[in-house]
Design an enzyme around this catalytic site. Structure first.
Site, PDB file in Angstrom:
ATOM      1  N   ASN A  12       0.798  -1.242   0.000  1.00 38.39           N
ATOM      2  CA  ASN A  12       0.000   0.000   0.000  1.00 38.39           C
ATOM      3  C   ASN A  12       0.823   1.281   0.000  1.00 38.39           C
ATOM      4  O   ASN A  12       0.263   2.373  -0.067  1.00 38.39           O
ATOM      5  CB  ASN A  12      -1.002   0.017   1.171  1.00 38.39           C
ATOM      6  CG  ASN A  12      -1.945  -1.165   1.112  1.00 38.39           C
ATOM      7  OD1 ASN A  12      -2.606  -1.388   0.096  1.00 38.39           O
ATOM      8  ND2 ASN A  12      -2.003  -1.957   2.168  1.00 38.39           N
ATOM      9  N   ARG A  19      -3.861   7.536   0.502  1.00 34.37           N
ATOM     10  CA  ARG A  19      -3.872   7.199   1.937  1.00 34.37           C
ATOM     11  C   ARG A  19      -3.980   8.499   2.753  1.00 34.37           C
ATOM     12  O   ARG A  19      -3.851   9.589   2.226  1.00 34.37           O
ATOM     13  CB  ARG A  19      -2.627   6.381   2.303  1.00 34.37           C
ATOM     14  CG  ARG A  19      -2.648   5.007   1.647  1.00 34.37           C
ATOM     15  CD  ARG A  19      -1.544   4.112   2.123  1.00 34.37           C
ATOM     16  NE  ARG A  19      -1.883   3.410   3.360  1.00 34.37           N
ATOM     17  CZ  ARG A  19      -1.066   2.542   3.962  1.00 34.37           C
ATOM     18  NH1 ARG A  19       0.125   2.291   3.448  1.00 34.37           N
ATOM     19  NH2 ARG A  19      -1.432   1.933   5.062  1.00 34.37           N
ATOM     20  N   ASN A  75      10.717  -0.326   4.876  1.00 30.49           N
ATOM     21  CA  ASN A  75       9.406  -0.066   5.467  1.00 30.49           C
ATOM     22  C   ASN A  75       8.511  -1.256   5.117  1.00 30.49           C
ATOM     23  O   ASN A  75       7.969  -1.331   4.013  1.00 30.49           O
ATOM     24  CB  ASN A  75       8.808   1.230   4.922  1.00 30.49           C
ATOM     25  CG  ASN A  75       7.492   1.561   5.621  1.00 30.49           C
ATOM     26  OD1 ASN A  75       6.886   0.709   6.288  1.00 30.49           O
ATOM     27  ND2 ASN A  75       7.029   2.790   5.466  1.00 30.49           N
ATOM     28  N   HIS A  81       3.839  -6.072  11.298  1.00 29.41           N
ATOM     29  CA  HIS A  81       3.150  -6.472  12.524  1.00 29.41           C
ATOM     30  C   HIS A  81       2.929  -7.976  12.650  1.00 29.41           C
ATOM     31  O   HIS A  81       2.562  -8.436  13.717  1.00 29.41           O
ATOM     32  CB  HIS A  81       1.821  -5.713  12.628  1.00 29.41           C
ATOM     33  CG  HIS A  81       1.977  -4.239  12.365  1.00 29.41           C
ATOM     34  ND1 HIS A  81       2.814  -3.439  13.121  1.00 29.41           N
ATOM     35  CD2 HIS A  81       1.470  -3.413  11.396  1.00 29.41           C
ATOM     36  CE1 HIS A  81       2.792  -2.201  12.639  1.00 29.41           C
ATOM     37  NE2 HIS A  81       1.988  -2.162  11.594  1.00 29.41           N
ATOM     38  N   ASP A  88      12.238 -13.700   9.199  1.00 34.22           N
ATOM     39  CA  ASP A  88      13.265 -14.720   8.996  1.00 34.22           C
ATOM     40  C   ASP A  88      14.175 -14.365   7.824  1.00 34.22           C
ATOM     41  O   ASP A  88      15.389 -14.598   7.874  1.00 34.22           O
ATOM     42  CB  ASP A  88      12.626 -16.098   8.769  1.00 34.22           C
ATOM     43  CG  ASP A  88      12.087 -16.706  10.054  1.00 34.22           C
ATOM     44  OD1 ASP A  88      12.375 -16.174  11.143  1.00 34.22           O
ATOM     45  OD2 ASP A  88      11.350 -17.720   9.967  1.00 34.22           O
ATOM     46  N   SER A 103       4.635   6.831   9.848  1.00 32.81           N
ATOM     47  CA  SER A 103       3.835   7.214  11.018  1.00 32.81           C
ATOM     48  C   SER A 103       4.500   6.716  12.297  1.00 32.81           C
ATOM     49  O   SER A 103       5.362   5.827  12.263  1.00 32.81           O
ATOM     50  CB  SER A 103       2.429   6.623  10.893  1.00 32.81           C
ATOM     51  OG  SER A 103       2.485   5.210  10.921  1.00 32.81           O
ATOM     52  N   ARG A 112      -0.528  -2.140  15.838  1.00 34.50           N
ATOM     53  CA  ARG A 112       0.672  -1.563  15.211  1.00 34.50           C
ATOM     54  C   ARG A 112       1.825  -1.402  16.213  1.00 34.50           C
ATOM     55  O   ARG A 112       2.928  -1.011  15.852  1.00 34.50           O
ATOM     56  CB  ARG A 112       0.344  -0.209  14.585  1.00 34.50           C
ATOM     57  CG  ARG A 112      -0.661  -0.285  13.466  1.00 34.50           C
ATOM     58  CD  ARG A 112      -0.824   1.052  12.770  1.00 34.50           C
ATOM     59  NE  ARG A 112      -2.116   1.151  12.107  1.00 34.50           N
ATOM     60  CZ  ARG A 112      -2.378   0.710  10.879  1.00 34.50           C
ATOM     61  NH1 ARG A 112      -1.449   0.162  10.162  1.00 34.50           N
ATOM     62  NH2 ARG A 112      -3.599   0.834  10.360  1.00 34.50           N
TER      63      ARG A 112
HETATM   64  C1  DQA Z   1       3.575   2.062   8.047  1.00 33.39           C
HETATM   65  C2  DQA Z   1       2.825   1.737   9.340  1.00 33.39           C
HETATM   66  C3  DQA Z   1       2.074   0.428   9.209  1.00 33.39           C
HETATM   67  O1  DQA Z   1       1.368   0.155  10.415  1.00 33.39           O
HETATM   68  C4  DQA Z   1       1.079   0.490   8.082  1.00 33.39           C
HETATM   69  O2  DQA Z   1       0.442  -0.757   7.912  1.00 33.39           O
HETATM   70  C5  DQA Z   1       1.659   0.976   6.802  1.00 33.39           C
HETATM   71  C6  DQA Z   1       2.679   2.027   6.827  1.00 33.39           C
HETATM   72  C7  DQA Z   1       4.220   3.465   8.102  1.00 33.39           C
HETATM   73  O3  DQA Z   1       5.075   3.730   7.268  1.00 33.39           O
HETATM   74  O4  DQA Z   1       3.816   4.286   8.921  1.00 33.39           O
HETATM   75  O5  DQA Z   1       1.228   0.587   5.724  1.00 33.39           O
HETATM   76  O6  DQA Z   1       4.629   1.120   7.890  1.00 33.39           O
END
Ligand code: DQA
Length: 145
Positions: A12, A19, A75, A81, A88, A103, A112
């Site tokens: 995503n 977003r 990232n 999570h 691994d 975030s 999270r």
């Molecule tokens: C994220 C935080 C994650 O919890 C979330 O699912 C994301 C983005 C972040 O960059 O803040 O897709 O990794």
């Protein structure tokens, strides 16, 4: 000569355009890539920036980093999570891996607050929007000299 690093992005993250910008910041994915690229260049790195929504693809990229001894800024997005398979794969690296989040995951929903990646990362930077990546690049520079 610039040192090559991999900058890997999970599910995503290519859709930052739709977003919540109050959570993830104002840059779309193309702009984020440009920021990472230019910041890498100014710190002596050549960034190979990739994004996938697919767990197996990301695992393959981590194998590549392990085989080619490439440092990684990562990232893992939602895979952070719960993906033990990605953890691994990340554990195979002998080069530094820095976990990054746009975030501040610790100030968000409880699911999270767990990262299965942090335990195999050199360190984690979260909560600074796109600047989290810049901080990770600076940290990597500090580690690698
Ligand atoms: C994220 C935080 C994650 O919890 C979330 O699912 C994301 C983005 C972040 O960059 O803040 O897709 O990794």
């Amino acid at each position: 000569m610039l040192m090559k690093i991999l900058v890997l992005n999970g599910p995503n993250l290519a859709r930052l355009d739709i977003r919540d910008s109050s959570i993830y910041g104002d840059l779309d994915y193309t702009e984020l890539r440009q920021l990472i690229e230019s910041s890498c260049k100014s710190h002596g790195f050549e960034a190979d920036i990739r994004q996938s929504d697919d767990e197996a693809t990301i695992i393959g990229w981590l194998h590549e980093a392990a085989d080619e001894k490439l440092p990684v800024i990562f990232n893992p997005a939602a895979f952070t999570h719960y993906s033990y398979a990605i953890r691994d794969a990340a554990a195979l690296l002998t080069t530094p891996l820095i976990e990054v989040h746009l975030s501040n995951t610790m100030s968000r929903e409880e699911f999270r607050h767990t990262s299965v990646i942090s335990g195999v990362a050199k360190g984690t930077i979260a909560g600074f929007g796109p600047h989290s990546y810049v901080l990770a690049i600076i940290a990597l520079k500090g580690i690698l000299g």
